[in-house]
Design a protein around this motif. Structure first.
Motif, mmCIF file in Angstrom:
data_model
loop_
_atom_site.group_PDB
_atom_site.id
_atom_site.type_symbol
_atom_site.label_atom_id
_atom_site.label_comp_id
_atom_site.label_asym_id
_atom_site.label_seq_id
_atom_site.Cartn_x
_atom_site.Cartn_y
_atom_site.Cartn_z
ATOM 1 N N GLU A 147 31.987 35.796 29.358
ATOM 2 C CA GLU A 147 33.112 35.724 30.022
ATOM 3 C C GLU A 147 33.693 37.569 30.254
ATOM 4 O O GLU A 147 33.180 37.821 31.531
ATOM 5 N N GLU A 202 30.160 38.776 32.677
ATOM 6 C CA GLU A 202 31.407 38.395 33.929
ATOM 7 C C GLU A 202 32.036 38.677 34.606
ATOM 8 O O GLU A 202 32.405 39.544 35.781
ATOM 9 N N ARG A 203 32.890 40.039 33.325
ATOM 10 C CA ARG A 203 34.396 40.219 34.125
ATOM 11 C C ARG A 203 33.967 42.038 34.653
ATOM 12 O O ARG A 203 34.361 42.306 35.009
ATOM 13 N N GLU A 262 30.989 42.843 35.263
ATOM 14 C CA GLU A 262 29.660 42.554 36.585
ATOM 15 C C GLU A 262 30.884 42.168 37.653
ATOM 16 O O GLU A 262 30.081 43.229 38.870
ATOM 17 N N ARG A 263 31.760 41.480 37.691
ATOM 18 C CA ARG A 263 33.078 41.956 39.043
ATOM 19 C C ARG A 263 33.376 43.185 39.252
ATOM 20 O O ARG A 263 33.654 43.259 40.842
ATOM 21 N N LEU A 264 33.441 43.592 38.344
ATOM 22 C CA LEU A 264 33.944 45.349 38.357
ATOM 23 C C LEU A 264 32.910 46.199 39.072
ATOM 24 O O LEU A 264 33.766 46.742 40.011
ATOM 25 N N LEU A 304 30.422 44.729 41.190
ATOM 26 C CA LEU A 304 29.965 44.116 42.442
ATOM 27 C C LEU A 304 31.222 44.757 43.054
ATOM 28 O O LEU A 304 31.129 44.906 44.334
ATOM 29 N N ASP A 305 32.464 44.417 43.108
ATOM 30 C CA ASP A 305 33.464 45.034 43.964
ATOM 31 C C ASP A 305 34.000 46.438 44.146
ATOM 32 O O ASP A 305 34.364 47.154 44.578
ATOM 33 N N HIS A 354 35.137 44.591 51.861
ATOM 34 C CA HIS A 354 35.395 43.851 50.898
ATOM 35 C C HIS A 354 34.802 42.768 51.353
ATOM 36 O O HIS A 354 34.401 41.407 50.793
ATOM 37 N N PRO A 397 30.924 42.239 48.662
ATOM 38 C CA PRO A 397 30.264 43.502 48.213
ATOM 39 C C PRO A 397 28.834 43.035 48.984
ATOM 40 O O PRO A 397 27.395 44.004 48.355
ATOM 41 N N HIS A 439 26.706 46.703 49.073
ATOM 42 C CA HIS A 439 25.755 46.721 48.323
ATOM 43 C C HIS A 439 23.959 47.118 48.777
ATOM 44 O O HIS A 439 22.877 47.587 48.366
#
Length: 252
Positions: free
Chosen positions: A15, A18-19, A21-23, A25-26, A161, A163, A167
């Motif tokens: 978790e 994953e969190r 990674e989200r930061l 990716l965003d 918005h 990603p 990228h």
């Protein structure tokens, strides 16, 4: 019972990874940026230091972050275009500049449209900062202005918005900077072309922050297409000069 005890830390570590990674990716955490301290990350994520370290270990194994002894952990250049035969061909064949500008036209037109639709006030503040930096630094050296020009376009893309779109453009970062540099180097010292580019940037900026998606899409596409056309005309002009000089010197 023992299996359940082992599974829980692993789930928390997943978790955490994953969190983060989200930061990434965003675009909250950017390539090359240092991760916040362990203390700050545990506070922000609401996890124990042990869980955080396990999560970071997973990210290192996935090559999403890297750690430098004594300096901390950094976001890896996950979207970097690796050197290789394709990159060599791109760099050795001048015509690929026009192919790249064609790709820029397609990607940036849609990113501008989405930015006008989805952009937040925070996004628009960042776009305005990048625009002001670019406008107010026009007297600086060419390389600096090329980077500022690229940062302006990237800020608009980030406001889409999307990603994957962001990228994808970042993966072409070196090639993009090359095309912007070619534009600035060849066009900005020509006053009519410089005025045209300034107007196009202003039109794009106003359409995006004015939340006018179709106008933003057209402004972005027209800007890149215009740059491509101007560069092609300059190249043809230079080729005519070379041919005329060779004839004058008796080579033909």
């Amino acid at each position: 019972m023992h299996a359940e005890t082992e599974a829980k830390p692993r789930q928390v570590a997943d978790e955490v990874a994953e969190r983060i990674e989200r930061l990434i990716l965003d675009g909250v955490l950017k390539a090359g940026q240092a991760l916040p301290s362990e203390r700050r990350l545990t506070e922000k994520l609401g996890v124990s230091r042990t869980a955080l370290r396990e999560g970071l270990k997973l990210l290192r194994a996935r090559e999403i972050i890297h750690t430098s002894q004594g300096k901390g952990s950094f976001v890896a250049r996950i979207s970097k275009v690796d050197a290789g035969p394709l990159m060599h061909l791109f760099n050795s064949q001048p015509r690929t500049l026009y192919d790249l500008l064609e790709v820029r036209s397609l990607l940036e037109a849609d990113s501008a449209r989405l930015a006008a639709l989805r952009g937040t006030e925070a996004d628009f503040i960042m776009i305005r900062r990048r625009y002001d930096d670019m406008v107010n630094t026009q007297a600086a050296d060419t390389a600096t202005h090329a980077h500022l020009d690229h940062a302006f376009h990237l800020a608009i893309c980030e406001a889409s918005h999307n990603p994957v779109l962001v990228h994808t453009l970042q993966s072409l970062n070196d090639l993009m900077l090359g095309s912007v540099f070619a534009c600035v180097n060849n066009l900005y010292h020509r006053e009519p072309e410089k005025r045209q580019i300034d107007k196009q940037h202003a039109r794009l900026f106003n359409a995006v922050i004015g939340r006018q998606p179709e106008q933003a899409r057209r402004a972005a596409a027209d800007h890149v297409d215009s740059v491509r056309q101007n560069l092609a005309e300059i190249e043809q002009e230079e080729q005519r000069l070379v041919r005329a000089t060779l004839r004058l010197e008796g080579w033909t």
